[in-house]
Write an enzyme that holds these catalytic residues in place. Structure first.
Site, PDB file in Angstrom:
ATOM      1  N   GLY A  99       2.443   4.548  13.068  1.00  0.00           N
ATOM      2  CA  GLY A  99       3.264   3.405  13.485  1.00  0.00           C
ATOM      3  C   GLY A  99       2.677   2.689  14.695  1.00  0.00           C
TER       4      GLY A  99
ATOM      5  N   GLU B 277       9.970  16.033  14.364  1.00  0.00           N
ATOM      6  CA  GLU B 277      10.415  15.792  12.990  1.00  0.00           C
ATOM      7  C   GLU B 277       9.639  16.730  12.079  1.00  0.00           C
ATOM      8  OE1 GLU B 277       9.440  12.018  10.949  1.00  0.00           O
ATOM      9  OE2 GLU B 277      11.554  11.962  10.407  1.00  0.00           O
TER      10      GLU B 277
ATOM     11  N   CYS C 126      13.721  10.650   6.351  1.00  0.00           N
ATOM     12  CA  CYS C 126      13.677  10.262   7.769  1.00  0.00           C
ATOM     13  C   CYS C 126      15.056  10.401   8.409  1.00  0.00           C
ATOM     14  CB  CYS C 126      13.162   8.846   7.906  1.00  0.00           C
ATOM     15  SG  CYS C 126      13.927   7.698   6.778  1.00  0.00           S
TER      16      CYS C 126
ATOM     17  N   GLU D 262       2.534   8.327  14.807  1.00  0.00           N
ATOM     18  CA  GLU D 262       1.120   8.114  15.140  1.00  0.00           C
ATOM     19  C   GLU D 262       0.597   6.867  14.435  1.00  0.00           C
ATOM     20  OE1 GLU D 262       2.290  11.068  13.705  1.00  0.00           O
ATOM     21  OE2 GLU D 262       2.621  11.908  15.701  1.00  0.00           O
TER      22      GLU D 262
ATOM     23  N   GLY E 127       6.829   5.568   8.161  1.00  0.00           N
ATOM     24  CA  GLY E 127       6.001   6.767   8.179  1.00  0.00           C
ATOM     25  C   GLY E 127       5.994   7.411   9.545  1.00  0.00           C
ATOM     26  N   SER E 128       4.859   7.979   9.909  1.00  0.00           N
ATOM     27  CA  SER E 128       4.778   8.773  11.142  1.00  0.00           C
ATOM     28  C   SER E 128       4.643   7.890  12.386  1.00  0.00           C
ATOM     29  CB  SER E 128       3.571   9.709  11.057  1.00  0.00           C
ATOM     30  OG  SER E 128       2.382   8.939  10.979  1.00  0.00           O
TER      31      SER E 128
ATOM     32  N   GLU F 220       9.649   1.818  10.831  1.00  0.00           N
ATOM     33  CA  GLU F 220      10.678   2.848  10.606  1.00  0.00           C
ATOM     34  C   GLU F 220       9.948   4.180  10.678  1.00  0.00           C
ATOM     35  OE1 GLU F 220      12.391   5.508   9.528  1.00  0.00           O
ATOM     36  OE2 GLU F 220      12.868   4.843   7.482  1.00  0.00           O
TER      37      GLU F 220
ATOM     38  N   LYS G  75       0.883  -1.178   0.000  1.00  0.00           N
ATOM     39  CA  LYS G  75       0.000   0.000   0.000  1.00  0.00           C
ATOM     40  C   LYS G  75       0.917   1.223   0.000  1.00  0.00           C
ATOM     41  CE  LYS G  75      -1.925   3.058   1.732  1.00  0.00           C
ATOM     42  NZ  LYS G  75      -1.862   4.467   1.265  1.00  0.00           N
TER      43      LYS G  75
HETATM   44  P1  NAP Z   1       1.730   8.661   7.458  1.00  0.00           P
HETATM   45  O1  NAP Z   1       0.286   9.032   7.513  1.00  0.00           O
HETATM   46  O2  NAP Z   1       2.323   7.907   8.584  1.00  0.00           O
HETATM   47  O3  NAP Z   1       1.916   7.838   6.091  1.00  0.00           O
HETATM   48  C1  NAP Z   1       2.760   6.748   5.870  1.00  0.00           C
HETATM   49  C2  NAP Z   1       2.010   5.615   5.169  1.00  0.00           C
HETATM   50  O4  NAP Z   1       1.027   5.081   6.052  1.00  0.00           O
HETATM   51  C3  NAP Z   1       1.243   6.054   3.931  1.00  0.00           C
HETATM   52  O5  NAP Z   1       1.228   5.014   2.986  1.00  0.00           O
HETATM   53  C4  NAP Z   1      -0.148   6.281   4.479  1.00  0.00           C
HETATM   54  O6  NAP Z   1      -1.149   6.246   3.515  1.00  0.00           O
HETATM   55  C5  NAP Z   1      -0.265   5.130   5.445  1.00  0.00           C
HETATM   56  N1  NAP Z   1      -1.282   5.290   6.485  1.00  0.00           N
HETATM   57  C6  NAP Z   1      -1.809   6.445   6.986  1.00  0.00           C
HETATM   58  N2  NAP Z   1      -2.721   6.171   7.933  1.00  0.00           N
HETATM   59  C7  NAP Z   1      -2.800   4.824   8.035  1.00  0.00           C
HETATM   60  C8  NAP Z   1      -3.553   3.927   8.851  1.00  0.00           C
HETATM   61  N3  NAP Z   1      -4.444   4.375   9.749  1.00  0.00           N
HETATM   62  N4  NAP Z   1      -3.353   2.604   8.703  1.00  0.00           N
HETATM   63  C9  NAP Z   1      -2.468   2.137   7.812  1.00  0.00           C
HETATM   64  N5  NAP Z   1      -1.726   2.929   7.015  1.00  0.00           N
HETATM   65  C10 NAP Z   1      -1.884   4.259   7.125  1.00  0.00           C
HETATM   66  O7  NAP Z   1       2.584   9.923   7.213  1.00  0.00           O
HETATM   67  P2  NAP Z   1       2.093  11.305   6.538  1.00  0.00           P
HETATM   68  O8  NAP Z   1       0.799  11.766   7.109  1.00  0.00           O
HETATM   69  O9  NAP Z   1       2.057  11.087   5.084  1.00  0.00           O
HETATM   70  O10 NAP Z   1       3.264  12.290   6.990  1.00  0.00           O
HETATM   71  C11 NAP Z   1       3.230  12.874   8.284  1.00  0.00           C
HETATM   72  C12 NAP Z   1       4.575  12.893   8.928  1.00  0.00           C
HETATM   73  O11 NAP Z   1       5.101  11.570   9.029  1.00  0.00           O
HETATM   74  C13 NAP Z   1       5.668  13.623   8.174  1.00  0.00           C
HETATM   75  O12 NAP Z   1       5.630  14.992   8.383  1.00  0.00           O
HETATM   76  C14 NAP Z   1       6.912  13.001   8.724  1.00  0.00           C
HETATM   77  O13 NAP Z   1       7.279  13.587   9.928  1.00  0.00           O
HETATM   78  C15 NAP Z   1       6.496  11.579   8.958  1.00  0.00           C
HETATM   79  N6  NAP Z   1       6.941  10.725   7.836  1.00  0.00           N
HETATM   80  C16 NAP Z   1       8.045   9.990   8.020  1.00  0.00           C
HETATM   81  C17 NAP Z   1       8.517   9.206   6.992  1.00  0.00           C
HETATM   82  C18 NAP Z   1       9.737   8.385   7.150  1.00  0.00           C
HETATM   83  O14 NAP Z   1      10.403   8.089   6.165  1.00  0.00           O
HETATM   84  N7  NAP Z   1      10.060   7.947   8.332  1.00  0.00           N
HETATM   85  C19 NAP Z   1       7.861   9.192   5.766  1.00  0.00           C
HETATM   86  C20 NAP Z   1       6.710   9.942   5.606  1.00  0.00           C
HETATM   87  C21 NAP Z   1       6.265  10.696   6.653  1.00  0.00           C
HETATM   88  P3  NAP Z   1      -1.695   7.621   2.869  1.00  0.00           P
HETATM   89  O15 NAP Z   1      -0.578   8.600   2.849  1.00  0.00           O
HETATM   90  O16 NAP Z   1      -2.133   7.183   1.547  1.00  0.00           O
HETATM   91  O17 NAP Z   1      -2.810   8.114   3.727  1.00  0.00           O
END
Ligand code: NAP
Ligand code: MG
Length: 480
Positions: free
Chosen positions: A229, A379, A280, A227, A224-225, A246, A171
Site C-alpha cells: 500500500g 494482521e 480484512c 507494505e 492488500g498489505s 484498503e 491486476k
Molecule cells: P499483497 O502483496 O499486498 O497483494 C495484494 C495485491 O497487490 C496483489 O494483487 C499483488 O499481486 C499486488 N502487488 C504485490 N506487490 C506489488 C507491487 N510492488 N506493486 C503493485 N502491486 C503489487 O499481499 P500478499 O502478499 O498477497 O498478502 C500478504 C498480507 O497482506 C496478508 O497476510 C494480509 O495480512 C494482507 N492482505 C490483506 C488483504 C486485505 O483484504 N486487506 C488482502 C490480501 C492480503 P501478486 O499477489 O500477484 O503478487
C-alpha cells in the site's frame, strides 16, 4: 490455459511467459496464467484510453447502467461455474464461493442501477450567472486486487468505476485471478466495448508495479498489505493521481457483561473463521468484560472445537489458506502466541481425508492476560482469535483503539447509551452494534481510518470516489 483480456481480446503475455497456478487444496499445479509485464500493461492502458474516446466514452449513463445490470444477470447465469472456479483457485468451501458470486452479481446490479442517478448541482452565484457542478469520470482507473475474495473484490472495485464511465485496467493477484478473467470474458459477451475493462494477470512486482507507476492512469485503487500500500501511494504521488487504499485490519469485538451471548458467540466465531480468517474485516481481537470472561471463553471454546477445515467439496467451516506463505504465516503466529505465554483455549480440527500438501490450518482461540502480545497488533490473516479481559467501558474503548488499524469494530451490549458511546468511540470505518459482518452488504460505505487506509468503497459514496467534479460558470447577462 487462462489468458488475459486486453482491448476486447483474449491474449497471452506479449513475451509468452506464464506462471503456474497452484491449488491450495493439494499444493499441486493445475493450470497456468500469463505472466503480464509492463508491455502488457502499456497495451491495456492504451486500450482503456482509446475506449474513453470511442464507443465506451460515448455511452449514456443509462446505457452503461444497463450493461452492468446485464453483466450481473450473466454472472448469475454462470453462478455455479464461477463458484467452482473460485473454489478451485482459492480453496474456499463451495458454499462460500457461491455466496461470493451472488455478491459479485449484486455489485453489478447495485452500481448498474446507480449509473444514471448521479446528479449534479446548480449553485446560486452572482446576478446573470448560471453555475453547474457536473460529475465526470476520472479516466483510466487502475485496480489492484487481492486473492482473498477475488470475485467480490473485482465487483467492488470495477462496478462503480464502470458505472461512472471510467475505463478499467485490473491486476488481480497471481494466487487467485481465474474468476476475474472469466467475468471479464462475460463482460465482452454482454456487450462491453473493447478496452472498457482490461485484465492483466501476473506478479505484483511486475505487472502490478508497472500499472501503479503508469503515467497513463488517472486513479488507482488497491486492497492488500500495508507494505505494498505504501508503494502504491508513492507511485500515485509521482503521477499526482488519487488513490484509494484498503490495507486490512485488526478489528475488535467488545463484549459487555449484559451481551446476548446466544447471538454474540456464533457471530464472533464466524467473524474469524469465515474464509479461513483471510478477511480484512475479520474480528481478530476479542475484548470481554472480566465478570463474564470465563463464561464467554467457555462458550467460545465449545464453538471453536466444533469448527472443521476441509476441501471445497466437503464444504465445512473453512477451507485451506491460499498459499504456502500464508500457511507458514499462520503457523508462525500460533507459535509466537505460545512463546509469548498465551494460552490456547480451543482448536478446531482438520477433516480426515484432506489431500496431502493442502494448506489446512486449525482455527485457534487464544486467551491473553493483557493486550501486549503482537497477536493483538499484527494482521495474521488466518483463523486465529485472541481474547483479553477488560474492566471498564473507557478501558474497552482504549483497547479497541490500541492498534495501528481502524477498519471495523463491534460492540455487544443491551445498554442503549453504551451502544452509542462505544460505537462512536471506536476508531474505524464501520462499527456494528450487536452484530458483525465482513464489511456488510454492497450498500454500506466501507473503508478504513489510521493504517487501514483511506477512501471509501461500496455504497453510493463509491461513485464519488471514482469520479470528479467540473464547475461550469456561465455568464448569461447582456454584454452590450
Ligand atoms: P499483497 O502483496 O499486498 O497483494 C495484494 C495485491 O497487490 C496483489 O494483487 C499483488 O499481486 C499486488 N502487488 C504485490 N506487490 C506489488 C507491487 N510492488 N506493486 C503493485 N502491486 C503489487 O499481499 P500478499 O502478499 O498477497 O498478502 C500478504 C498480507 O497482506 C496478508 O497476510 C494480509 O495480512 C494482507 N492482505 C490483506 C488483504 C486485505 O483484504 N486487506 C488482502 C490480501 C492480503 P501478486 O499477489 O500477484 O503478487
Ligand atoms: Mg503477493
Amino acid at each position: 490455459m487462462t489468458q488475459m483480456i486486453i482491448n476486447g481480446e483474449r491474449v497471452n503475455a506479449a513475451d509468452g511467459r506464464t506462471l503456474d497456478v497452484v491449488s491450495p487444496t493439494d499444493g499441486q499445479v493445475f493450470t497456468t496464467i500469463p505472466r503480464g509485464q509492463s508491455a502488457d500493461i502499456d497495451n491495456a492502458v492504451a486500450s482503456a484510453r482509446a475506449a474513453l474516446s470511442g464507443d465506451w466514452g460515448r455511452k449514456t449513463a443509462l446505457d452503461r447502467g444497463r450493461l452492468l445490470v446485464k453483466l450481473g444477470e450473466k454472472v448469475l447465469e454462470h453462478h455455479e461455474e464461477l463458484a467452482q472456479i473460485e473454489s478451485r483457485d482459492t480453496g474456499k468451501p463451495l458454499s462460500t464461493s457461491r455466496a461470493d458470486i451472488v455478491a459479485l452479481a449484486r455489485y453489478f446490479e447495485f452500481y448498474g442501477g446507480g449509473a444514471d442517478k448521479v446528479h449534479g448541482q446548480t449553485i446560486p452565484y452572482q446576478t446573470d450567472y448560471s453555475v453547474q457542478l457536473i460529475r465526470e469520470p476520472l479516466g483510466v482507473t487502475a485496480h489492484i486486487i487481492p486473492w482473498n475474495y477475488p470475485a467480490q473484490m473485482f465487483g467492488r472495485s470495477v462496478a462503480p468505476a464502470l458505472a461512472m464511465g471510467n475505463a478499467c485496467v485490473v491486476k488481480p493477484a497471481e494466487d487467485a485471478c481465474l474468476s476475474v478473467v472469466r467475468v471479464a470474458e462475460l463482460a465482452l459477451e454482454v456487450g462491453f466495448p473493447a478496452g472498457a475493462l482490461n485484465v492483466v494477470t501476473g506478479l505484483g512486482e511486475e505487472a502490478g508495479a508497472a500499472l501503479s507507476r503508469h503515467s497513463g492512469i488517472n486513479f488507482i485503487t488497491f486492497t492488500g498489505s500495508n507494505e505494498v500500500g505504501v508503494l502504491i501511494q508513492k507511485a500515485a504521488a509521482e503521477n499526482a493521481v488519487k488513490c484509494v487504499l484498503e490495507l486490512g485490519g485488526k478489528s475488535a469485538h467488545v463484549v459487555f457483561d449484559d451481551a446476548n451471548l446466544n447471538v454474540a458467540v456464533p457471530a464472533i466465531v464466524k467473524g474469524i473463521v469465515y474464509n479461513t480468517g483471510q478477511t480484512c474485516t475479520a474480528g481478530s481481537r476479542l475484548l470481554v468484560q472480566r465478570s463474564v470472561y470465563d463464561k464467554v471463553m467457555q462458550q467460545l471454546a465449545q464453538a471453536f472445537s466444533s469448527t472443521r477445515a476441509g476441501t471445497p467439496e466437503m464444504d465445512l467451516t473453512c477451507g485451506p489458506v491460499v498459499n504456502k506463505a500464508q500457511f507458514q504465516r499462520v503457523k508462525h503466529y500460533v507459535e509466537k502466541g505460545l512463546s509469548e505465554g498465551l494460552t490456547i483455549i480451543a482448536e478446531g480440527t482438520i477433516a480426515d481425508g484432506v489431500p496431502e500438501g493442502g494448506y489446512f490450518v486449525k482455527p485457534t482461540l487464544f486467551s491473553a492476560p493483557d493486550h501486549s502480545s503482537c497477536l493483538f497488533q499484527d494482521e495474521i490473516f488466518g483463523p486465529v482469535l485472541v481474547a483479553v479481559p477488560f474492566d471498564t467501558e473507557e478501558e474497552a474503548i482504549a483497547l479497541a483503539n490500541a492498534t495501528d488499524y481502524g477498519l471495523l469494530g463491534a460492540v455487544w451490549t443491551e445498554n442503549g447509551g453504551r451502544q452509542q458511546r462505544v460505537a462512536r468511540g471506536i476508531q474505524a470505518g464501520q462499527v456494528y452494534i450487536n452484530g458483525f459482518g465482513a464489511g456488510g452488504g454492497i450498500e454500506l460505505p466501507f473503508g478504513g481510518v489510521k493504517k487501514s487506509g483511506h477512501g471509501r468503497e461500496k455504497g453510493f459514496i463509491a461513485l464519488e470516489e471514482v469520479s470528479t467534479t467540473k464547475t461550469i460558470i456561465h455568464y448569461y447577462g447582456k454584454t452590450n
